[in-house]
Design a protein around this motif. Sequence first.
Motif, PDB file in Angstrom:
ATOM      1  N   HIS A 261      44.603  41.233  41.824  1.00 60.38           N
ATOM      2  CA  HIS A 261      43.238  40.744  41.673  1.00 60.38           C
ATOM      3  C   HIS A 261      43.153  39.711  40.535  1.00 60.38           C
ATOM      4  N   ASP A 310      34.521  44.130  39.288  1.00 60.01           N
ATOM      5  CA  ASP A 310      35.952  44.005  39.567  1.00 60.01           C
ATOM      6  C   ASP A 310      36.725  43.345  38.419  1.00 60.01           C
ATOM      7  N   HIS A 311      36.016  42.923  37.374  1.00 63.14           N
ATOM      8  CA  HIS A 311      36.683  42.304  36.225  1.00 63.14           C
ATOM      9  C   HIS A 311      36.561  43.152  34.953  1.00 63.14           C
ATOM     10  N   GLU A 431      36.830  33.220  46.227  1.00 56.23           N
ATOM     11  CA  GLU A 431      35.971  34.043  47.090  1.00 56.23           C
ATOM     12  C   GLU A 431      34.748  33.208  47.447  1.00 56.23           C
ATOM     13  N   TYR A 482      43.915  33.515  42.854  1.00 55.07           N
ATOM     14  CA  TYR A 482      43.962  34.939  42.529  1.00 55.07           C
ATOM     15  C   TYR A 482      42.556  35.516  42.662  1.00 55.07           C
ATOM     16  N   ALA A 483      42.359  36.744  42.206  1.00 55.51           N
ATOM     17  CA  ALA A 483      41.024  37.375  42.198  1.00 55.51           C
ATOM     18  C   ALA A 483      40.396  37.426  43.585  1.00 55.51           C
ATOM     19  N   GLY A 485      40.705  40.045  45.663  1.00 59.26           N
ATOM     20  CA  GLY A 485      40.355  41.425  46.007  1.00 59.26           C
ATOM     21  C   GLY A 485      41.143  42.001  47.159  1.00 59.26           C
ATOM     22  N   GLU A 487      44.267  43.329  47.223  1.00 59.10           N
ATOM     23  CA  GLU A 487      45.238  44.402  46.988  1.00 59.10           C
ATOM     24  C   GLU A 487      44.685  45.722  47.526  1.00 59.10           C
ATOM     25  N   LEU A 490      42.642  48.285  45.608  1.00 59.66           N
ATOM     26  CA  LEU A 490      41.339  47.902  45.052  1.00 59.66           C
ATOM     27  C   LEU A 490      40.197  48.073  46.035  1.00 59.66           C
ATOM     28  N   MET A 494      36.293  46.632  45.975  1.00 59.82           N
ATOM     29  CA  MET A 494      36.191  45.281  46.523  1.00 59.82           C
ATOM     30  C   MET A 494      35.653  45.203  47.945  1.00 59.82           C
TER      31      MET A 494
END
Length: 533
Positions: A261, A310-311, A431, A482-483, A485, A487, A490, A494
């Motif tokens: 993420h 998520d951060h 995203e 990246y980021a 979501g 994975e 997660l 997410m």
Amino acid sequence: MKEYFLKQNIQAEPLVNNWYAWLYLVSPATASMVIANSQNAIMKSYIAMPEIHEDAVKRPEMLGGPFMDFAIRQVDAIKNLYENINTNCQKSIALSEAIKRLTLLLRSSATGDSLESIYESIPEELKGLVELIYDLDNRANFRFIEGLLYKSEYNLHEYQSVLLTEITQDHRPFAMSTPRLPESDQVHIKLPFSDQWYDTFFNMKTIPQSEEDINKIIGQLPNKDFIDRGAFFSLFTKQVPDTIESVALQENDIRIRYFGHACVLFESTNCSILIDPVISYKYETNIDRYTYANLPERIDYLVITHAHLDHVLIEHLIQLRHKVKKVVVPKNGTCFLQDPSLKLFFKELGFKEVIEIDDMESIPIPGGSITGLPFLGEHGDLNIQTKKAHLIKLYDKAILCAADSNNISSAMYHRVYKIVGNIDVIFIGMECDGAPMSWVYGSLYVNKLPRNMDQSRRLNGSNFQKAFDIVETFQCKQAYVYAMGQESWLNYVMCVKYSLESQPIVESNKLVSACHSKDIIAERLLNKKEIYL
Ligand SMILES: [Fe+2]
Ligand SMILES: [Fe+2]
């Protein structure tokens, strides 16, 4: 004999009133609105119609919706939980009502004349906790004195707890809509997140303790008489954790490790920086990944880009706290309801040294600096200032973690470029098909946001054109998406399931191709990556 380690697969879910805890459940004003407007609504709906929830959680298109996901029907348990919350948190629920009343009062009474006379009509629950203000167009609003709120009767820390569970796979029910109902094989620690007990406990992932020490830490728990000692001891193992990889870094090496993420670790011989921590537990899996065992003994700087769930995961922050020297967070701007301070939040979580960073402000670190760059968009056009992209300079390299920054103003990046110059490596989230803003902010609204506005003001990151514009502006040599979501560990926060046709995948594929055509190293990251600079 000191031979017991905390197992590497003990999940530690932070809870407030048994609901998964995040910033908005810790900061008292937002917590009151989330409990009253979101959690109560979901619980009432489940009690009345559990079958609707059971049906909805089976349908992929409902992923992330307000539906409880239990293996068996739990109506009685949820009735109990509803009653407990509404008894224990009466003051918070009254606070949410007061916030609504004050909003309506200002709408009807603040005409542009002095607001001083309105102070006596502020609802009792809010008196002394807000300042009334106008913007330059004479629209009235109020700001919270959040430091006082944390010290008031509205702080819910006595309902904070951590639920410990041994896990062996990635799937977990969606955290925002399913409260946790502790079972007999789980250990429920009823201590506020700030309690140093957690430091001793999580330190045992790498530092073994004796049976006597474990008995001592059980004895320190307020609910010690209700803790099943067998279940508590089962959290530990005599098996020594796999040796932590320690490939020695050479002078001037910069090692970058992507943990999934938006979580990236930067290491040099004398400094470690961890951004937006979300870290997988360790268990048998065919998806290779970094876990807690791959973290350094000490994290010099734990850096946060913005306040989205998520951060900023309390679950990981609380497990890392004993390793962390300094926390760097974006400066809080407004003190409005939707924009709680991350500095006060981290202090509330028990972190000792928390540094706020403003736009274009730098702090020195060994071998370089961290600079806060402006982060635009991705927050539904709400007045939220607690967000930054972070420019990390280590030795002669410049690395930008842009998180979910939406390049809605390339002119801003051109101005920044004139000041900071070329960037070697960029990490950027794409995203670009984000959730409607009510997904995060809906419970803060006094009147429901009209659907057309909600759909229009999405929590969008950059698309291809916007992301590529940044890459070109800063003449990046390496670009990593990246980021996203994606994975599998997660999914409980997410709720994304992309196909090849999903816009974030289509747009990020375009970015990777466009970079390759210009000899820029590029990749959309997934699960794990190691880069040396
Ligand atoms: Fe975000
Ligand atoms: Fe994000």
